[in-house]
Design an enzyme around this catalytic site. Structure first.
Site: not given
Length: 279
Positions: A205, A176, A225, A45, A227-228, A77-78
């Site tokens: 997700s 988040g 995806n 990211s 991450d959190t 990512d982004h």
């Protein structure tokens, strides 16, 4: 990434895309993928690039992929600008995302096509986004007021005018940690799937219930995806280790257990996505 997602579409499963920030996270992702014999996408990211440095991220993943028996794609990512995406391609990313979702439709299409012109020439796959996914992920922030769900008809136009390799859509997820349980718009997803013939990506997700993820994959999501959930596993296990051993000063004895905790989370996600034994 295109090859991985095309196989996922054929097999009716999804490939997990996990964000990394340091060596332990990269190791956890690859170890989990190998133990589950699953294809995997490692993502960086905006925050990861700022924290670790683009060259370090590429170096870590290149070493991990070279020694791995499972297929691995490295994805930005982004990506927020043409220039940043080009730098990622030059440094060795095999896949990029250009996020023009805050732009008007035609400007988003133009920006995506500009990236595609370069990426196609060097064999790099491209993901784009249509609709604004709420929440905050590092430097990318979309308020609840700004968040908007993807219009299926616009998705059809977007894909027809770009031929992008994968499309991230907004159907009710957010980046988040969630304040409550997210409610996904499955009818919208089905409509997009009917009108669009490219792999669909689900961002934000981590806090979505497993049954909702499974249903989204059944309808046609090919990339999920995460991450959190990795951050939570990393930090929670680190806190537990330090609470039990407040005088510990060996980073390996602190970060090692955190790496194992993340690996177990990733393995669970891989099984949920149906990509286990699909390498």
């Amino acid at each position: 990434m295109t090859e991985l997602l095309q196989e996922a579409e054929k097999g009716k499963y999804a490939v997990g895309a996990f964000n990394c920030n340091n060596m332990e996270i990269v190791q956890a992702i690859v170890a989990a993928a190998e133990e589950e014999s699953a294809p995997v996408i490692i993502q960086a990211s905006q925050g990861a690039i700022k924290y670790a440095g683009l060259e370090y991220i590429v170096g870590l993943v290149r070493v991990a992929a070279a020694g791995s028996k499972v297929p691995i794609a490295l994805h930005i990512d982004h990506g927020t600008s043409f220039e940043q995406v080009m730098r990622c391609i030059r440094e060795g990313f095999t896949s990029v995302m250009i996020d023009g979702s805050k732009l008007p439709l035609e400007e988003n299409i133009a920006l995506t096509n500009r990236v595609l012109d370069v990426a196609r020439a060097v064999g790099v796959s491209v993901e784009a986004e249509l609709g604004k996914i709420g929440g905050t992920e590092d430097d990318v922030s979309v308020s609840e007021r700004e968040a908007s769900l993807t219009d299926p008809e616009e998705a059809k136009i977007f894909v027809e005018k770009t031929g992008v390799d994968a499309l991230a859509i907004a159907i009710g997820t957010a980046h988040g940690q969630y304040k409550g349980e997210p409610k996904l718009d499955f009818d919208r997803l089905e409509k997009v799937r009917q009108l669009v013939d490219v792999p669909i990506v689900l961002h934000g997700s981590s806090g979505v219930p497993s049954e909702a993820i499974a249903k989204a994959i059944k309808i046609g999501v090919s990339k999920v995806n995460i991450d959190t959930n990795l951050r939570e596993a990393f930090v929670n296990r680190t806190r537990e280790v330090l609470a039990a051993n407040p005088n510990e000063i060996d980073p390996r004895k602190i970060l090692g257990p955190a790496r194992e905790a993340m690996k177990e989370v990733i393995k669970e996600k891989i099984r949920l996505f149906g990509s286990s034994q699909k390498a």
